[in-house]
Design an enzyme around this catalytic site. Structure first.
Site, mmCIF file in Angstrom:
data_model
loop_
_atom_site.group_PDB
_atom_site.id
_atom_site.type_symbol
_atom_site.label_atom_id
_atom_site.label_comp_id
_atom_site.label_asym_id
_atom_site.label_seq_id
_atom_site.Cartn_x
_atom_site.Cartn_y
_atom_site.Cartn_z
ATOM 1 N N ASP A 223 -10.986 52.420 66.312
ATOM 2 C CA ASP A 223 -10.487 51.328 65.481
ATOM 3 C C ASP A 223 -10.951 51.520 64.041
ATOM 4 O OD1 ASP A 223 -10.337 48.508 64.302
ATOM 5 O OD2 ASP A 223 -9.460 48.197 66.285
ATOM 6 N N HIS A 314 1.963 51.808 66.739
ATOM 7 C CA HIS A 314 1.079 51.102 65.814
ATOM 8 C C HIS A 314 0.725 51.965 64.608
ATOM 9 C CE1 HIS A 314 -1.928 48.198 64.547
ATOM 10 N NE2 HIS A 314 -2.802 49.190 64.441
#
Length: 405
Positions: A223, A314
């Site tokens: 992330d 994404h």
């Protein structure tokens, strides 16, 4: 801080010290005996626990400093009648206590001074919401971007996690240090504020991963692979001398609470997860590369002529050709007790810092909102925007250039 403020706080501290003295006396000789036993000498200070971060400077700490393992974000609403003078007084109290706590010393009226002895890279960052400028009669100083983010289709925002007049961002490599700092600073503000929300997050503990390792969220994904680099990308994070005096050396912070629907995410096999993200969960590499930091090739096609990275993956939706549409992120996981009938209540505290969130963050969020496969498994349930003033220079109080000396 005025002499009257200091006198009142010292008087309170004296009362607490007297009470503590009585407690020690009640233990009699047992406490004294225990402290002198040679086999019970105190352990050597822990290296992680004794890390200290500099408080004073042109910029507040807690933005460009490496993210530690624990964080708390506390939004406060101003009480009725709080004005510029009251805000200046609160900032003076907080400035004094934050400087002490980050140095491993207790606050002036600290009733648990022992808990301050392990700073563990503690940082405290203060932010101002729109209500601060209204209360202080300084609407002309409020940046145009200091407002709630625009509405996004997939958001399901709750008042429980949104808005606020003041923000305390408290981070450290030790949860006790975070909890103690939050408790002290919120107590100091109780005459001026009430707590609106508290959000706590975590990362890996120090020493468990190599320095520079990208964090993983609770979906298992790396992330924040593509992030701004402090020192290199400062113009996108910090305001310079051309900004209003109070904002020079400052930035903005956006706190978004992203619920992750892990119970259905668990149903996806590894290949499906990789398609959704456009990256491999195993090592974070793009589907067109072999290492995490390889540049995704958005033009690459497979044997059938189809994009290797899905059109709604994404990583594709988050990317841009505009170098200004970037921001510094310091995300934290959260994992709360689930409501009845659910297996989990987990997600991400998506925290970003940028000079202008409308210019830098909003366009990216709009692209994700329009067509991101990940929207099926994530929902924003909280959102708040704050202005982070410049740091407290030697002899200054936080916000002094806004509220006046």
């Amino acid at each position: 801080m005025t002499s009257r403020d200091r006198l009142g706080r010292r008087a309170f501290l004296s009362g607490g010290a007297a009470a503590a003295g009585g407690a020690v006396a009640a233990l009699g000789g047992r406490a004294a005996w225990a402290s002198t036993r040679p086999e019970e000498q105190p352990p050597a200070p822990d290296a992680v626990g004794q890390v200290r971060t500099t408080f004073r400077g042109e910029r507040q700490p807690g933005v460009a400093t490496p993210p530690p393992s624990a964080a708390a974000f506390v939004a406060l609403d101003l009480a009725g009648g709080v004005d510029r003078v009251a805000l200046r007084r609160l900032m003076a109290v907080w400035t004094d206590d934050v400087e002490r706590l980050m140095d491993g010393r207790p606050g002036l009226t600290d009733t648990e001074p022992e808990l301050a002895a392990v700073p563990a890279a503690l940082t405290v960052t203060v932010g101002y919401g729109p209500g601060v400028f209204t209360a202080a009669g300084l609407e002309d100083q409020r940046p145009t971007w200091l407002a709630p983010l625009p509405s996004f289709t997939h958001d399901r925002l709750e008042e429980t996690w949104s808005g606020g007049d003041l923000l305390l961002q408290v981070c450290a490599d030790d949860e006790v240090a975070v909890s103690h700092a939050v408790r002290l600073l919120v107590k100091e503000a109780r005459a001026y504020t009430r707590v609106r929300w508290v959000q706590r997050g975590f990362r890996r503990a120090p020493g468990t991963t190599a320095p520079g390792t990208t964090m993983r969220n609770l979906m298992g994904q790396v992330d924040g692979t593509t992030n701004l680099v402090p020192g290199r990308d400062d113009a996108l994070v910090w305001h310079g001398e051309d900004a209003p005096a109070w904002l020079a050396g400052g930035t903005s912070v956006v706190v978004r609470r992203i619920a992750m629907h892990l119970d259905t995410w668990d149903e996806l096999d590894p290949h499906a997860r990789d398609v959704v993200m456009g990256r491999r969960q195993s090592d974070g590499s793009p589907l067109t590369g072999t290492r995490e930091h390889d540049e995704p090739d958005l033009e690459a096609t497979d044997d059938l002529g189809l994009p290797v990275i899905d059109v709604a993956a994404h990583v594709r939706r988050a990317r841009t050709d505009d170098p200004a549409e970037r921001f510094l992120r310091r995300a934290y996981n959260y994992d709360e007790a689930p409501p009845p009938g659910q297996l989990s209540d987990s997600g991400l505290l998506f925290v970003t810092y940028q000079a202008d969130p409308v210019r830098q963050l909003v366009p990216v969020q709009r692209r994700l909102d329009e067509a991101d496969r990940l929207n099926q498994w994530t929902t924003a349930v909280g959102s708040a925007v704050f202005a982070v003033p410049g740091g407290a220079r030697p002899g200054e109080v936080l916000g002094e250039r806004l509220f006046g000396a």
